[in-house]
Design a protein around this motif. Sequence first.
Motif, short mmCIF file in Angstrom:
data_model
loop_
_atom_site.label_atom_id
_atom_site.label_comp_id
_atom_site.label_asym_id
_atom_site.label_seq_id
_atom_site.Cartn_x
_atom_site.Cartn_y
_atom_site.Cartn_z
N ARG A 318 0.81 -1.22 0.00
CA ARG A 318 0.00 0.00 0.00
C ARG A 318 0.84 1.27 0.00
NH1 ARG A 318 -3.41 -0.55 5.40
NH2 ARG A 318 -4.53 1.20 4.45
N ALA A 319 2.11 1.16 0.37
CA ALA A 319 2.98 2.34 0.35
C ALA A 319 3.12 2.89 -1.06
CB ALA A 319 4.35 1.99 0.92
N LEU A 320 3.00 2.01 -2.08
CA LEU A 320 3.20 2.43 -3.46
C LEU A 320 1.99 2.15 -4.35
CD1 LEU A 320 6.93 1.39 -4.00
CD2 LEU A 320 5.99 3.65 -3.46
N LEU A 321 0.88 1.75 -3.75
CA LEU A 321 -0.31 1.44 -4.54
C LEU A 321 -0.81 2.65 -5.32
CD1 LEU A 321 -2.46 -0.57 -5.37
CD2 LEU A 321 -3.58 -0.22 -3.16
N SER A 322 -0.70 3.83 -4.73
CA SER A 322 -1.18 5.04 -5.41
C SER A 322 -0.37 5.36 -6.67
CB SER A 322 -1.17 6.24 -4.47
OG SER A 322 -2.24 6.17 -3.56
N ALA A 323 0.87 4.89 -6.73
CA ALA A 323 1.68 5.11 -7.93
C ALA A 323 1.13 4.32 -9.11
CB ALA A 323 3.13 4.72 -7.67
N VAL A 324 0.33 3.30 -8.84
CA VAL A 324 -0.29 2.49 -9.89
C VAL A 324 -1.73 2.92 -10.12
CG1 VAL A 324 -0.90 0.15 -10.61
CG2 VAL A 324 1.23 0.57 -9.36
N SER A 325 -2.48 3.13 -9.03
CA SER A 325 -3.90 3.47 -9.19
C SER A 325 -4.11 4.80 -9.88
CB SER A 325 -4.60 3.46 -7.82
OG SER A 325 -4.02 4.40 -6.93
N ILE A 326 -3.11 5.67 -9.87
CA ILE A 326 -3.24 6.97 -10.53
C ILE A 326 -3.05 6.89 -12.04
CG2 ILE A 326 -0.81 7.67 -10.36
CD1 ILE A 326 -1.80 10.49 -9.70
N VAL A 327 -2.50 5.81 -12.55
CA VAL A 327 -2.17 5.72 -13.98
C VAL A 327 -3.39 5.98 -14.89
CG1 VAL A 327 -1.43 4.14 -15.82
CG2 VAL A 327 -0.10 4.31 -13.71
N PRO A 328 -4.56 5.39 -14.64
CA PRO A 328 -5.70 5.70 -15.51
C PRO A 328 -6.06 7.18 -15.50
CG PRO A 328 -6.16 3.76 -14.18
CD PRO A 328 -4.90 4.35 -13.65
N VAL A 329 -5.91 7.84 -14.36
CA VAL A 329 -6.21 9.27 -14.27
C VAL A 329 -5.21 10.08 -15.09
CG1 VAL A 329 -6.64 11.20 -12.71
CG2 VAL A 329 -7.12 8.86 -11.96
N GLN A 330 -3.95 9.71 -15.01
CA GLN A 330 -2.93 10.41 -15.80
C GLN A 330 -3.21 10.28 -17.30
OE1 GLN A 330 0.37 8.18 -14.26
NE2 GLN A 330 0.91 9.73 -12.73
N LEU A 331 -3.55 9.08 -17.72
CA LEU A 331 -3.83 8.87 -19.15
C LEU A 331 -5.08 9.62 -19.59
CD1 LEU A 331 -2.98 5.07 -19.46
CD2 LEU A 331 -1.64 7.00 -20.31
N LEU A 332 -6.08 9.66 -18.72
CA LEU A 332 -7.28 10.43 -19.04
C LEU A 332 -6.95 11.92 -19.15
CD1 LEU A 332 -10.35 10.59 -19.46
CD2 LEU A 332 -10.60 10.69 -16.96
N ALA A 333 -6.14 12.43 -18.24
CA ALA A 333 -5.74 13.84 -18.30
C ALA A 333 -5.01 14.14 -19.59
CB ALA A 333 -4.86 14.17 -17.09
N TRP A 334 -4.08 13.25 -19.95
CA TRP A 334 -3.33 13.44 -21.20
C TRP A 334 -4.27 13.49 -22.40
CZ3 TRP A 334 -2.98 9.86 -25.29
CH2 TRP A 334 -2.13 10.24 -26.32
N LYS A 335 -5.20 12.56 -22.48
CA LYS A 335 -6.08 12.48 -23.63
C LYS A 335 -7.06 13.64 -23.68
CE LYS A 335 -7.62 10.57 -27.36
NZ LYS A 335 -6.77 10.60 -28.58
N LEU A 336 -7.63 14.03 -22.55
CA LEU A 336 -8.57 15.15 -22.54
C LEU A 336 -7.87 16.45 -22.94
CD1 LEU A 336 -10.70 14.39 -19.34
CD2 LEU A 336 -11.38 14.11 -21.75
N ALA A 337 -6.64 16.63 -22.48
CA ALA A 337 -5.89 17.83 -22.89
C ALA A 337 -5.68 17.83 -24.39
CB ALA A 337 -4.54 17.87 -22.16
N GLN A 338 -5.29 16.71 -24.93
CA GLN A 338 -5.06 16.59 -26.37
C GLN A 338 -6.34 16.88 -27.16
OE1 GLN A 338 -4.62 12.62 -28.29
NE2 GLN A 338 -2.51 13.28 -28.69
N SER A 339 -7.46 16.30 -26.72
CA SER A 339 -8.72 16.46 -27.43
C SER A 339 -9.27 17.88 -27.34
CB SER A 339 -9.76 15.48 -26.88
OG SER A 339 -9.35 14.15 -27.12
N ARG A 340 -8.86 18.62 -26.33
CA ARG A 340 -9.33 19.99 -26.15
C ARG A 340 -8.40 21.02 -26.77
NH1 ARG A 340 -12.11 19.95 -20.09
NH2 ARG A 340 -13.31 18.04 -20.42
N GLY A 341 -7.44 20.53 -27.55
CA GLY A 341 -6.57 21.44 -28.29
C GLY A 341 -5.39 21.97 -27.51
#
Length: 357
Positions: A318-341
């Motif tokens: 659990r000390a490092l679980l957040s480093a993995v669980s955040i990955v979908p959020v990071q990818l969503l942020a990347w894609k939404l930024a790209q799609s919004r120009g």
Amino acid sequence: MRTLGGFADPFLAEIAGQPDALRRAAASLLERREELERIREAAVVSRTIVFTGMGSSYDACYPAVNDLAGRGFPAILVDTAELLHFRRPILNGQTLAVIVSQSGESAEIVKLANEIAEQRTRPFVVSITNGLDNDLARRADLTLDTRVGPESGPSTMTFAGAMTILSGVARLLAGDALDTAIDRTRTAAEGAALSAERLLDDPEAFAADLEDWHGGRGIMVLLGRGPARAATEMGALILKESGVMAESLESAMFRHGPLELAGPDMTAIVMATEPETRRLDLALAADLVEIGANVLVVTPDGTAPKGARSVATGYLDRALLSAVSIVPVQLLAWKLAQSRGRRPGEYTKASKVTTRE
């Protein structure tokens, strides 16, 4: 194992670079054995352990602070601005201060380090930074380098690296022997790296799929408890840094009023990764689905209520679980930024290092 080449832009490359950042940070502990032993010695004479940072550096502290407090150690987390202006008297000769900063040059961090240096009775200061050529490291009693290397976009590799170092520090403060703390941290980092690599197998396809799931809804919340707040708080921050309005709330607090916002225009990401509150978090996710919200649930085993999308991290330290669980959020942020120009990962008003309060 991916390198930082061959991606659409540097931000996506840095997201994909997190598994190796975890490994580098864990390996760096081996080179600091003598310094790490000093942490154990300082903890013996410290009545309070204060963790502090700003932004992603603050968020990265949640697992370590929760772990120590859960074992009965007097560990607290205070953002550096609040600590500097309102709570600095707690930093005295009986305090061990763990100060986390990507750059070691942020405005509040530098000012706090300078003021501590001028105190007659001062705390023992441990700095965690990406590199050691910075103001904070020069003023610390003990310096730890995440060894992440260059990073230009919002914190991804530095977030993972800081949590890795923090996990090792927390184990030492809790009384683990030096070799045990290092070995357990390296094992945890390798497990998290392998899990993150699985989620990042085809990052562009996964990001596109997440964007379709999001569906352009106007309200986004990230909900979690305990150590999982590292992922929810950092997730909301990285979405904002990508031009997407999102809010992070402790899951229980969400029921105290903000639940009124739930409905078809809401996207909710529920981090149900903590065993103590898993049942409560899954129940909240089920309630949100019933109200009509669009819900993504992150759990170790992929469990989610009917009608919600799920992501499985695997069972990790659990000390490092957040480093993995955040990955979908990071990818969503990347894609939404790209799609919004926007150019993903590029700041237009803020900056990578905040040098003004």
